[in-house]
Design an enzyme around this catalytic site. Structure first.
Site, PDB file in Angstrom:
ATOM      1  CB  SER A 115      -0.867   0.151   1.349  1.00  0.00           C
ATOM      2  OG  SER A 115      -0.146   0.174   2.528  1.00  0.00           O
ATOM      3  CB  THR A 137      -3.884  -7.686   1.875  1.00  0.00           C
ATOM      4  OG1 THR A 137      -4.555  -6.793   2.331  1.00  0.00           O
ATOM      5  CG2 THR A 137      -4.205  -9.160   1.876  1.00  0.00           C
ATOM      6  CB  CYS A 138      -1.698  -2.763   3.533  1.00  0.00           C
ATOM      7  SG  CYS A 138      -3.517  -2.504   3.345  1.00  0.00           S
ATOM      8  CG  PHE A 139       2.066  -3.946   5.697  1.00  0.00           C
ATOM      9  CD1 PHE A 139       2.712  -2.889   5.251  1.00  0.00           C
ATOM     10  CD2 PHE A 139       1.006  -3.937   6.406  1.00  0.00           C
ATOM     11  CE1 PHE A 139       2.052  -1.550   5.876  1.00  0.00           C
ATOM     12  CE2 PHE A 139       0.503  -2.668   7.021  1.00  0.00           C
ATOM     13  CZ  PHE A 139       1.108  -1.531   6.923  1.00  0.00           C
TER      14      PHE A 139
END
Length: 159
Positions: A115, A137-139
């Site tokens: 992200s 999921t952002c990382f």
């Protein structure tokens, strides 16, 4: 007090692109009837529309970071051995669980994005063996305590 932030979010996510989204949905619905699409969740639909790319596990391991593990740890070696034995769909589902998408970038895992920009896939040691894995999921991160049991001829991954 929360009216302004709510209005900004509503505008940026919905109203600003409403015309384009409605045109897209109109064309999409002409090709595929909505009742056929409704039986799939967003992940299944992504796999159907985008298909599966062949995942190069060597590239995946090369561009993976570890927190609480070392690449040389036996448990990590067993993890990758297990992943290599999986069919393409299952590999794609793991990738989707960890990153939010089942597809890899055109240039491979070295170009994986989070992200906040470029972000490598990460396996993080976290929790205890009784917990289920967690994804961030952002990382592009999977957090869990790997518990691998080797049975004759079969590797079981206990998450």
């Amino acid at each position: 007090m929360l009216r302004y932030p709510s209005a900004v979010v509503e505008y940026r996510i919905a109203r600003r692109v409403r015309e384009q989204f409605e045109a897209f949905m109109s064309g999409f619905s002409e090709l595929i009837p909505q009742e056929l699409v409704n039986v799939f969740d967003e992940r299944e639909l992504e796999l159907l529309i985008g298909g599966m790319s062949e995942i190069d596990v060597d590239d995946w391991t090369k561009f993976t970071d570890y927190r609480g593990y070392e690449v040389s740890d036996e448990v990590i070696q067993w993890f990758w051995k297990c992943i290599r034995s999986w069919p393409p769909e299952r590999k794609s589902r793991l990738l989707q669980f960890a990153t939010g998408t089942s597809r890899i970038p055109v240039n491979g895992f070295k170009d994986l994005q989070g992200s906040d920009g470029p972000r490598r896939f990460t396996i993080e040691k976290s929790g205890d063996p009784s917990q289920l894995p967690k994804s961030h999921t952002c990382f592009n991160r999977v957090s869990y305590y790997l518990c691998l049991r080797f049975n004759p001829g079969k590797l079981n991954l206990c998450l």
